[in-house]
Design a protein around this motif. Structure first.
Motif, PDB file in Angstrom:
ATOM      1  N   ARG A  62      -7.253 -14.790  12.230  1.00 25.76           N
ATOM      2  CA  ARG A  62      -6.662 -12.782  13.091  1.00 25.76           C
ATOM      3  C   ARG A  62      -5.600 -13.502  12.996  1.00 25.76           C
ATOM      4  NH1 ARG A  62     -12.536 -10.720  16.017  1.00 25.76           N
ATOM      5  NH2 ARG A  62     -13.660 -11.665  14.325  1.00 25.76           N
ATOM      6  N   PRO A  63      -4.952 -12.539  13.824  1.00 25.04           N
ATOM      7  CA  PRO A  63      -3.618 -12.899  14.084  1.00 25.04           C
ATOM      8  C   PRO A  63      -4.054 -13.551  15.167  1.00 25.04           C
ATOM      9  CG  PRO A  63      -3.660 -10.992  14.441  1.00 25.04           C
ATOM     10  CD  PRO A  63      -5.313 -11.312  13.773  1.00 25.04           C
ATOM     11  N   PRO A  64      -3.133 -14.417  15.623  1.00 22.63           N
ATOM     12  CA  PRO A  64      -2.956 -15.251  17.091  1.00 22.63           C
ATOM     13  C   PRO A  64      -2.284 -14.822  18.245  1.00 22.63           C
ATOM     14  CG  PRO A  64      -0.751 -15.957  16.205  1.00 22.63           C
ATOM     15  CD  PRO A  64      -1.151 -14.618  14.634  1.00 22.63           C
ATOM     16  N   TYR A  65      -2.593 -14.701  19.463  1.00 26.45           N
ATOM     17  CA  TYR A  65      -2.585 -13.802  20.756  1.00 26.45           C
ATOM     18  C   TYR A  65      -0.531 -13.849  20.243  1.00 26.45           C
ATOM     19  CZ  TYR A  65      -6.951 -13.401  22.395  1.00 26.45           C
ATOM     20  OH  TYR A  65      -8.336 -14.244  22.403  1.00 26.45           O
ATOM     21  N   ALA A  66       0.148 -14.880  20.864  1.00 19.15           N
ATOM     22  CA  ALA A  66       1.472 -14.323  20.684  1.00 19.15           C
ATOM     23  C   ALA A  66       1.814 -13.736  19.719  1.00 19.15           C
ATOM     24  CB  ALA A  66       2.211 -15.503  19.455  1.00 19.15           C
ATOM     25  N   PRO A  89       0.964  -1.165   0.006  1.00 18.35           N
ATOM     26  CA  PRO A  89      -0.018  -0.069  -0.180  1.00 18.35           C
ATOM     27  C   PRO A  89       1.109   0.985  -0.149  1.00 18.35           C
ATOM     28  CG  PRO A  89      -1.354  -1.994   1.474  1.00 18.35           C
ATOM     29  CD  PRO A  89       0.335  -2.652   1.205  1.00 18.35           C
ATOM     30  N   GLU A  90       0.819   1.909  -0.802  1.00 16.33           N
ATOM     31  CA  GLU A  90       0.942   3.471  -1.121  1.00 16.33           C
ATOM     32  C   GLU A  90       0.119   4.775  -0.350  1.00 16.33           C
ATOM     33  OE1 GLU A  90       4.205   3.500  -2.060  1.00 16.33           O
ATOM     34  OE2 GLU A  90       4.003   1.880  -3.615  1.00 16.33           O
ATOM     35  N   HIS A  91       0.907   5.391  -0.099  1.00 15.09           N
ATOM     36  CA  HIS A  91      -0.158   6.643   0.956  1.00 15.09           C
ATOM     37  C   HIS A  91      -1.178   6.608   0.570  1.00 15.09           C
ATOM     38  CE1 HIS A  91      -0.186  10.270   3.223  1.00 15.09           C
ATOM     39  NE2 HIS A  91      -0.808  10.610   2.293  1.00 15.09           N
ATOM     40  N   ASP A  92      -1.362   6.329  -0.768  1.00  8.61           N
ATOM     41  CA  ASP A  92      -3.149   7.319  -1.161  1.00  8.61           C
ATOM     42  C   ASP A  92      -3.848   5.697  -1.337  1.00  8.61           C
ATOM     43  OD1 ASP A  92      -2.017   5.560  -3.345  1.00  8.61           O
ATOM     44  OD2 ASP A  92      -2.706   6.672  -5.139  1.00  8.61           O
ATOM     45  N   GLN A  93      -2.995   4.522  -0.834  1.00 10.47           N
ATOM     46  CA  GLN A  93      -4.401   3.166  -0.251  1.00 10.47           C
ATOM     47  C   GLN A  93      -4.276   3.536   0.827  1.00 10.47           C
ATOM     48  OE1 GLN A  93      -1.528   0.542  -2.845  1.00 10.47           O
ATOM     49  NE2 GLN A  93      -2.473   0.655  -4.331  1.00 10.47           N
ATOM     50  N   ILE A  94      -3.443   3.763   1.675  1.00 11.12           N
ATOM     51  CA  ILE A  94      -4.033   3.898   2.992  1.00 11.12           C
ATOM     52  C   ILE A  94      -5.241   4.617   3.619  1.00 11.12           C
ATOM     53  CG2 ILE A  94      -3.381   5.054   5.202  1.00 11.12           C
ATOM     54  CD1 ILE A  94      -1.886   2.396   4.274  1.00 11.12           C
ATOM     55  N   TRP A  95      -6.301   3.641   3.844  1.00 11.88           N
ATOM     56  CA  TRP A  95      -7.717   4.251   4.128  1.00 11.88           C
ATOM     57  C   TRP A  95      -8.049   5.207   5.577  1.00 11.88           C
ATOM     58  CZ3 TRP A  95     -11.387   0.311   1.753  1.00 11.88           C
ATOM     59  CH2 TRP A  95     -11.018  -0.130   0.608  1.00 11.88           C
ATOM     60  N   ALA A  96      -7.238   4.862   6.565  1.00  4.61           N
ATOM     61  CA  ALA A  96      -6.971   5.271   7.692  1.00  4.61           C
ATOM     62  C   ALA A  96      -6.078   4.865   8.502  1.00  4.61           C
ATOM     63  CB  ALA A  96      -8.536   4.630   8.094  1.00  4.61           C
ATOM     64  N   LEU A  97      -5.719   5.536   9.364  1.00  2.58           N
ATOM     65  CA  LEU A  97      -4.585   5.519  10.521  1.00  2.58           C
ATOM     66  C   LEU A  97      -4.890   5.235  12.073  1.00  2.58           C
ATOM     67  CD1 LEU A  97      -1.831   7.972   9.894  1.00  2.58           C
ATOM     68  CD2 LEU A  97      -2.338   5.665   8.846  1.00  2.58           C
ATOM     69  N   CYS A  98      -5.081   4.159  12.878  1.00  5.25           N
ATOM     70  CA  CYS A  98      -6.195   3.860  13.780  1.00  5.25           C
ATOM     71  C   CYS A  98      -4.875   3.440  15.051  1.00  5.25           C
ATOM     72  CB  CYS A  98      -7.034   2.402  13.590  1.00  5.25           C
ATOM     73  SG  CYS A  98      -7.737   2.697  11.980  1.00  5.25           S
ATOM     74  N   ALA A  99      -5.556   4.085  16.056  1.00  2.00           N
ATOM     75  CA  ALA A  99      -5.006   4.671  17.345  1.00  2.00           C
ATOM     76  C   ALA A  99      -4.988   2.844  17.251  1.00  2.00           C
ATOM     77  CB  ALA A  99      -5.939   4.845  18.221  1.00  2.00           C
ATOM     78  N   ASP A 100      -5.476   1.994  17.685  1.00  2.46           N
ATOM     79  CA  ASP A 100      -5.923   0.230  18.263  1.00  2.46           C
ATOM     80  C   ASP A 100      -6.506  -0.119  17.871  1.00  2.46           C
ATOM     81  OD1 ASP A 100      -4.644  -1.356  20.060  1.00  2.46           O
ATOM     82  OD2 ASP A 100      -4.680  -0.243  21.965  1.00  2.46           O
ATOM     83  N   ALA A 101      -7.007  -1.560  18.226  1.00  2.00           N
ATOM     84  CA  ALA A 101      -7.950  -2.186  17.939  1.00  2.00           C
ATOM     85  C   ALA A 101      -8.097  -2.807  18.966  1.00  2.00           C
ATOM     86  CB  ALA A 101      -7.382  -3.496  17.020  1.00  2.00           C
ATOM     87  N   GLU A 102      -9.701  -3.467  18.770  1.00  5.66           N
ATOM     88  CA  GLU A 102      -9.972  -4.714  20.194  1.00  5.66           C
ATOM     89  C   GLU A 102     -10.624  -5.763  18.933  1.00  5.66           C
ATOM     90  OE1 GLU A 102     -13.562  -2.434  22.020  1.00  5.66           O
ATOM     91  OE2 GLU A 102     -12.107  -1.677  23.140  1.00  5.66           O
ATOM     92  N   ASP A 103     -10.800  -7.136  19.947  1.00  6.81           N
ATOM     93  CA  ASP A 103     -11.091  -8.227  19.441  1.00  6.81           C
ATOM     94  C   ASP A 103      -9.836  -8.760  17.964  1.00  6.81           C
ATOM     95  OD1 ASP A 103     -12.795  -8.995  21.542  1.00  6.81           O
ATOM     96  OD2 ASP A 103     -14.352  -7.190  20.500  1.00  6.81           O
ATOM     97  N   LEU A 104      -9.190  -7.976  18.082  1.00  5.29           N
ATOM     98  CA  LEU A 104      -7.944  -8.369  17.038  1.00  5.29           C
ATOM     99  C   LEU A 104      -7.781  -9.834  17.261  1.00  5.29           C
ATOM    100  CD1 LEU A 104      -6.672  -7.651  13.889  1.00  5.29           C
ATOM    101  CD2 LEU A 104      -4.592  -6.507  15.551  1.00  5.29           C
TER     102      LEU A 104
END
Length: 380
Positions: free
Chosen positions: A232-236, A16-31
């Motif tokens: 989803r990515p593992p807890y590890a 992804p280049e800059h124009d393909q990033i749709w959002a920058l996010c502070a954090d995530a839940e239930d990832l």
């Protein structure tokens, strides 16, 4: 202001280049979510002529009620007796046997096991095939069987996972346009883990954006709901990403703070972030392997990657991947020498005696493999 940990990008963007990033996010839940353990299923090996360890395990099962076997590979034969495909069962345990109804000199053997790849179809044999050639994990002959039956068991319905939420997102590009237009279909996206410098560290998951609400993280920010398509990515992953927050590690042995699962994930992160533009060192080099923390198999590869390529380095995550690295392009050119410091730690923790097919290699087996590839190992 909190630095963003994740980026939301177009799901089909390879880099992804800059124009393909749709959002920058502070954090995530239930990832994070560990995959459920593979179901153990019962199979019948019909019309077996057992040999080797299979015959020995069968005798042990008759005396004790059941017996472990390890990995069992079924080589599918065509009508001429040639191998045409392979299908594997893992963590096999023999639970019983009886005479074969069609030929009393053969046995029908009941086993419980996990399918090595549950996505593959049941290994039906072609017309006029004599059946399957049975092998262990190192191609050790286990005999033959004429057919394989899958004994169906009722499966419990998997527990539904909650959607994941991306918190404190600053939408831009196509997502900003969709939100401003009030579109109900917000698009498909992938989530990338970032480091403190805003660089994409590693792919996390992809899915469909299904909802949004204003965020408590700040004015103009939104919280997004995403229904994952992929695992989803593992807890590890969480511990590894925290240790890589400042970018590729500058300090050696950071991986030693991780448990076995996180060390294994560390190797994937190191592979993703390796700089393939750096040329290999000249043949004949000596690499000093810090063995103080090699208490499991992933620890060996973490330490080896750092010995060859410095902190956060990669030089394989399995024996097969190590062999691939020897072909060039991963920092070292064969032949070379490995000086293994504090080797007594691995000798104690990895063991010296083979246990069963499918288990990690023992210390002596690692040494034998390196020697077989022409790598000189000096135990220090």
């Amino acid at each position: 202001m909190q630095l963003p940990k994740y980026a939301l990008a177009a799901y089909d963007a390879e880099e992804p280049e800059h124009d393909q990033i749709w959002a920058l996010c502070a954090d995530a839940e239930d990832l994070f979510a560990d995959p459920p353990p593979s179901e153990r299923v019962r199979f019948e090996l019909l019309g077996c002529a057992p040999e080797g360890r299979l015959a020995a395990a069968l005798a042990h099962a008759r005396a004790e009620g059941s017996a472990p076997l390890g990995l069992l590979a079924l080589e599918i034969l065509d009508k001429a007796g040639n191998r045409i495909d392979e299908w594997c069962l893992e963590d096999v345990r023999i639970v019983g046997d009886r005479p074969c109804a069609r030929e009393l000199s053969l046995r029908d053997i009941s086993v419980e096991a996990r399918e090595a790849d549950s996505r593959r179809d049941h290994p039906g044999r072609p017309p006029l095939s004599p059946g399957y050639l049975l092998l262990g994990g190192r191609d050790e002959p286990y005999g033959r069987c004429r057919d394989l039956a899958h004994v169906s068991e009722p499966y419990a319905e998997p527990r539904p996972e909650p959607p994941l939420r991306l918190l404190g997102c600053s939408p831009r590009g196509a997502l900003r346009t969709a939100l401003d237009a009030g579109d109900e279909e917000l698009g498909h996206a992938q989530i990338l883990r970032l480091d403190a410098f805003g660089r994409a560290l590693q792919y996390a998951v992809e899915g469909e954006i299904t909802a949004w609400i204003p965020s408590a993280h700040g004015r103009g920010l939104v919280d997004l709901t995403l229904e994952p398509w992929s695992q989803r990515p593992p807890y590890a992953a969480r511990a590894v990403w925290d240790l890589w927050w400042d970018g590729v590690p500058a300090e050696p042995n950071l991986w030693a703070r991780c448990d076995t699962a996180s060390r294994d994930f560390w190797l994937g992160t190191a592979l993703t972030n390796r700089d393939g533009r750096i040329p290999d060192a000249a043949p004949g080099a000596a690499y000093h392997l810090d063995g103080r923390h090699i208490t499991d198999e992933p620890g060996f590869y973490c330490a080896l990657g750092e010995a060859v390529n410095g902190p956060g380095g990669y030089f394989g995550r399995s024996l097969a991947a190590f062999d691939d690295c020897l072909c060039g392009g991963f920092g070292a050119q064969w032949p070379f020498t490995v000086v293994w410091h504090d080797a007594h730690v691995a000798r104690t923790c990895l063991g010296v005696t083979p246990h069963a097919d499918g288990r990690p290699p023992a210390f002596e087996e690692l040494l034998d493999h390196l020697a077989g590839k022409g790598i000189e190992v000096v135990l220090a």
